[in-house]
Enzyme design. Structure first.
Site, PDB file in Angstrom:
ATOM      1  N   LYS A   1      35.467 -20.580  17.831  1.00 20.47           N
ATOM      2  CA  LYS A   1      35.544 -19.667  16.684  1.00 20.47           C
ATOM      3  C   LYS A   1      36.411 -20.279  15.589  1.00 20.47           C
ATOM      4  CE  LYS A   1      33.459 -15.798  17.821  1.00 20.47           C
ATOM      5  NZ  LYS A   1      32.786 -14.703  17.321  1.00 20.47           N
TER       6      LYS A   1
ATOM      7  N   LYS B   1      21.334 -24.651  23.574  1.00 19.90           N
ATOM      8  CA  LYS B   1      21.335 -23.688  24.677  1.00 19.90           C
ATOM      9  C   LYS B   1      20.532 -22.452  24.277  1.00 19.90           C
ATOM     10  CE  LYS B   1      24.628 -20.614  25.695  1.00 19.90           C
ATOM     11  NZ  LYS B   1      25.900 -19.983  25.983  1.00 19.90           N
TER      12      LYS B   1
ATOM     13  N   LYS C   1      20.369 -15.775  22.319  1.00 21.09           N
ATOM     14  CA  LYS C   1      19.805 -14.763  21.418  1.00 21.09           C
ATOM     15  C   LYS C   1      20.208 -15.049  19.969  1.00 21.09           C
ATOM     16  CE  LYS C   1      17.811 -10.742  21.365  1.00 21.09           C
ATOM     17  NZ  LYS C   1      16.794 -10.166  22.216  1.00 21.09           N
TER      18      LYS C   1
HETATM   19  P1  TYM Z   1      26.881 -13.721  29.091  1.00 18.66           P
HETATM   20  O1  TYM Z   1      26.589 -12.269  28.981  1.00 18.66           O
HETATM   21  O2  TYM Z   1      27.018 -14.489  27.821  1.00 18.66           O
HETATM   22  O3  TYM Z   1      25.743 -14.436  29.925  1.00 18.66           O
HETATM   23  C1  TYM Z   1      25.285 -13.949  31.174  1.00 18.66           C
HETATM   24  C2  TYM Z   1      25.032 -15.085  32.130  1.00 18.66           C
HETATM   25  O4  TYM Z   1      23.926 -15.885  31.690  1.00 18.66           O
HETATM   26  C3  TYM Z   1      24.320 -17.260  31.630  1.00 18.66           C
HETATM   27  N1  TYM Z   1      23.566 -17.902  30.536  1.00 18.66           N
HETATM   28  C4  TYM Z   1      22.952 -19.090  30.640  1.00 18.66           C
HETATM   29  N2  TYM Z   1      22.869 -19.953  31.653  1.00 18.66           N
HETATM   30  C5  TYM Z   1      22.170 -21.086  31.455  1.00 18.66           C
HETATM   31  N3  TYM Z   1      21.536 -21.368  30.289  1.00 18.66           N
HETATM   32  C6  TYM Z   1      21.583 -20.535  29.239  1.00 18.66           C
HETATM   33  N4  TYM Z   1      20.940 -20.823  28.109  1.00 18.66           N
HETATM   34  C7  TYM Z   1      22.338 -19.318  29.377  1.00 18.66           C
HETATM   35  N5  TYM Z   1      22.612 -18.275  28.568  1.00 18.66           N
HETATM   36  C8  TYM Z   1      23.377 -17.431  29.286  1.00 18.66           C
HETATM   37  C9  TYM Z   1      25.818 -17.212  31.381  1.00 18.66           C
HETATM   38  O5  TYM Z   1      26.458 -18.395  31.755  1.00 18.66           O
HETATM   39  C10 TYM Z   1      26.234 -16.038  32.238  1.00 18.66           C
HETATM   40  O6  TYM Z   1      26.395 -16.421  33.588  1.00 18.66           O
HETATM   41  N6  TYM Z   1      31.757 -13.744  30.063  1.00 18.66           N
HETATM   42  C11 TYM Z   1      30.458 -13.527  30.677  1.00 18.66           C
HETATM   43  C12 TYM Z   1      30.361 -12.188  31.373  1.00 18.66           C
HETATM   44  C13 TYM Z   1      31.434 -11.919  32.356  1.00 18.66           C
HETATM   45  C14 TYM Z   1      31.540 -12.472  33.668  1.00 18.66           C
HETATM   46  C15 TYM Z   1      32.717 -11.896  34.222  1.00 18.66           C
HETATM   47  C16 TYM Z   1      30.738 -13.355  34.396  1.00 18.66           C
HETATM   48  C17 TYM Z   1      32.488 -11.096  32.179  1.00 18.66           C
HETATM   49  N7  TYM Z   1      33.266 -11.066  33.297  1.00 18.66           N
HETATM   50  C18 TYM Z   1      33.096 -12.214  35.519  1.00 18.66           C
HETATM   51  C19 TYM Z   1      31.151 -13.680  35.687  1.00 18.66           C
HETATM   52  C20 TYM Z   1      32.319 -13.109  36.235  1.00 18.66           C
HETATM   53  C21 TYM Z   1      29.398 -13.567  29.595  1.00 18.66           C
HETATM   54  O7  TYM Z   1      29.633 -13.175  28.490  1.00 18.66           O
HETATM   55  O8  TYM Z   1      28.164 -13.947  30.005  1.00 18.66           O
END
Ligand code: TYM
Length: 503
Positions: A278, A362, A365
């Site tokens: 950021k 990557k 959205k």
């Molecule tokens: P988030 O909501 O951004 O994404 C959800 C999950 O999808 C994976 N992901 C991907 N993996 C591979 N290639 C991609 N293009 C791709 N886009 C998304 C992300 O790595 C993720 O696993 N901070 C986390 C949510 C969270 C969390 C946690 C996860 C909060 N607390 C505790 C695990 C444990 C997040 O924003 O993921």
């Protein structure tokens, strides 16, 4: 060495089966054991205790192979086939879960053919601290053993890396964007989660408090949460081993975050990518809220609260798991008590970062390079049709390239292997056009996600059912979280008056 192992070794000797004893610390997965011993998964032998109709059988396969359930069913002439439950396993083997030996007295034993492609195989001994290196040709001496072709080589080794014992798995998804999931989320995290849920105790939550860092309109957040809940539940289907809940239904997450703040250094959080990114995007500290800055600490609380063993996520979350481990270690040291487990990330190499339809960045959205899962067919078709293929190819009759061609990258994950290989061959020879392979990808995706899309419609028209799942999930999650908080409060010296300490 414990008595069970000694007795087992005696039996092996009597049968004339040669072995070598390999001792190691108690490790979470077969992969970790192999890593420790310096071998690969192809050198590991896994004993699967399976229930075939009402009979139990032991199937030995290599760590890098996947059991083809249909083949097993046909061979055994049974209709139902599944892994034995923990209780059944304990009763039959009498050894800790994950420690099953190759020979289990009185049990029909089947060894997959590919085991014999190796001269030696490292497999169970009845103890989690001892692995035996068996000479595979000797395994034919096991009374009544049958050698059968039951498996295929795994396309991705890590998903099915054999986890020793039942583990606690946790993951979360943030309802940011519009709350809907794309195939990047599915391949990067949800698919592994579903796979792990077959044999482990799993927690999956909607990280709605995390979403507040970017979504600050009530209606928008509510809509996103609803969408994400429906998307996730539709993909999961069977919730047998899964506790599904909303983060904000379990206030212990934020309570633990407050406590963890005090064992977390400013430097550690300043090194976090999300915050650094950021700052680089021309945003000043004035534009960054503390929710975003503290994001990794809330995430650490999410994970540690449940004494999680493993966190299936995409690579973008890896650093957060590392920070979680640092925070857990720092807490345990500061308060001189081993309250928290250090979690392991679970990130299969080939889906660590799923690239978007632009083939460059990557899938995300916010970049507009996604393929949706639950959108209307027309929307998904458009996304598929705009997928990056081979820019050097001008006409359908030109020889095409597969590497870096996103249509084939996605097909490798979702398509039927034989058909995909055929198409690749034709594409390379210039015998099939982009439109045709894209149409095939579209149909493949529709077919692959058809059950989930049907569940989505069903759940959408059944809010009561969704509500029930969330209430039950939150209750179960609170129970686990409360138990951890009692320990935490006790360790740091805060009040622990149970009658007041109710949520
Ligand atoms: P988030 O909501 O951004 O994404 C959800 C999950 O999808 C994976 N992901 C991907 N993996 C591979 N290639 C991609 N293009 C791709 N886009 C998304 C992300 O790595 C993720 O696993 N901070 C986390 C949510 C969270 C969390 C946690 C996860 C909060 N607390 C505790 C695990 C444990 C997040 O924003 O993921």
């Amino acid at each position: 060495m414990d008595e069970t192992v000694k007795k087992y070794l005696n039996e092996l000797k009597k049968m004339g089966i040669e072995y070598q004893i390999l001792e190691h610390p108690q490790l979470i997965s077969v992969e970790k054991v192999q890593e420790y011993l310096g071998y690969g998964m192809a050198d590991a032998g896994a004993t699967l205790l399976m229930k075939a109709d009402e009979k139990f059988v032991a199937i030995i396969r290599r760590g890098d192979t996947k059991l083809d359930n249909n083949k097993v069913k046909i061979f055994l002439g049974v209709e139902n086939l599944g892994m034995a439950t923990e209780e059944e396993f304990a009763k039959i083997t009498g050894v800790p879960s994950g420690a099953a030996s190759v020979y289990i007295k009185g049990l029909p034993t089947y060894i997959d053919k590919k085991v014999f492609e190796k001269k030696y195989i490292n497999a169970g001994s009845g103890s989690l601290l001892v692995t035996l290196r068996y000479k595979t040709s000797d395994l034919k001496k096991i009374p009544g053993v049958k050698i059968v072709d039951f498996t295929e080589i795994k396309s991705d080794e890590k998903i099915s890396k054999t986890i020793i014992g039942k583990k606690r798995i946790l993951s979360g998804i943030t309802p940011s964007g519009d709350g809907s999931l794309h195939i990047g989320n599915y391949l990067g995290a949800v698919r592994q989660f579903i796979e792990l849920a077959k044999n482990n105790e799993c927690f999956l939550f909607v990280a709605d408090i995390h979403a507040l860092t970017t979504v600050q309109k009530r209606e928008e957040l509510e809509k996103n949460i609803e969408t994400l809940i429906l998307n996730e539940l539709s993909l999961l289907g069977d919730l047998t081993n899964i506790t599904f809940f909303r983060q904000s239904d379990v206030p212990m997450h934020t309570e633990l975050q407050s406590i963890l703040n005090n064992v977390t250094s400013l430097g550690l959080i300043k090194r976090a990518h999300a915050y650094k990114d950021k700052l680089q995007k021309n945003q000043t500290e004035e534009d960054i809220n503390m929710g975003l800055f503290n994001y990794p600490i809330l995430m650490a609380a999410d994970i540690l609260l449940y004494k999680t063993d493993m966190v299936p996520v995409g690579r973008d979350q890896k650093q957060h798991i590392e920070i979680t481990r640092d925070i857990a270690d720092s807490f345990n040291k500061t308060f001189n008590k081993k309250i928290f487990k250090l979690p392991e990330p679970f990130i299969p190499q080939e889906v660590a970062v799923v690239l978007g339809t632009d083939g460059k960045r990557k899938m995300s959205k916010s970049l507009g390079n996604i393929i949706s899962i639950f959108d209307d067919e027309a929307v998904i078709k458009k996304q598929v049709m705009s997928t990056y293929t081979d820019p050097t190819r001008k006409h359908a009759t030109d020889p095409g390239h597969i590497e870096g061609n996103m249509v084939f990258t996605y097909l490798d994950f979702f398509g039927e292997k034989k058909r995909v290989e055929e198409l690749k061959g034709l594409y390379k020879e210039g015998k099939v056009g982009d439109v045709e392979v894209k149409n095939f990808l579209f149909e493949t995706l529709m077919k692959y996600f058809a059950p989930a899309r049907a569940r989505y419609q069903e759940l959408k028209s059944n809010p009561q059912q969704v509500k029930k799942i969330l209430i039950e999930g939150a209750e179960k999650a609170r129970e686990v979280a409360r138990a951890t908080m009692v320990e935490v409060r006790e360790a740091v010296g805060l009040t622990n008056q149970y009658s007041f300490f109710k949520y």
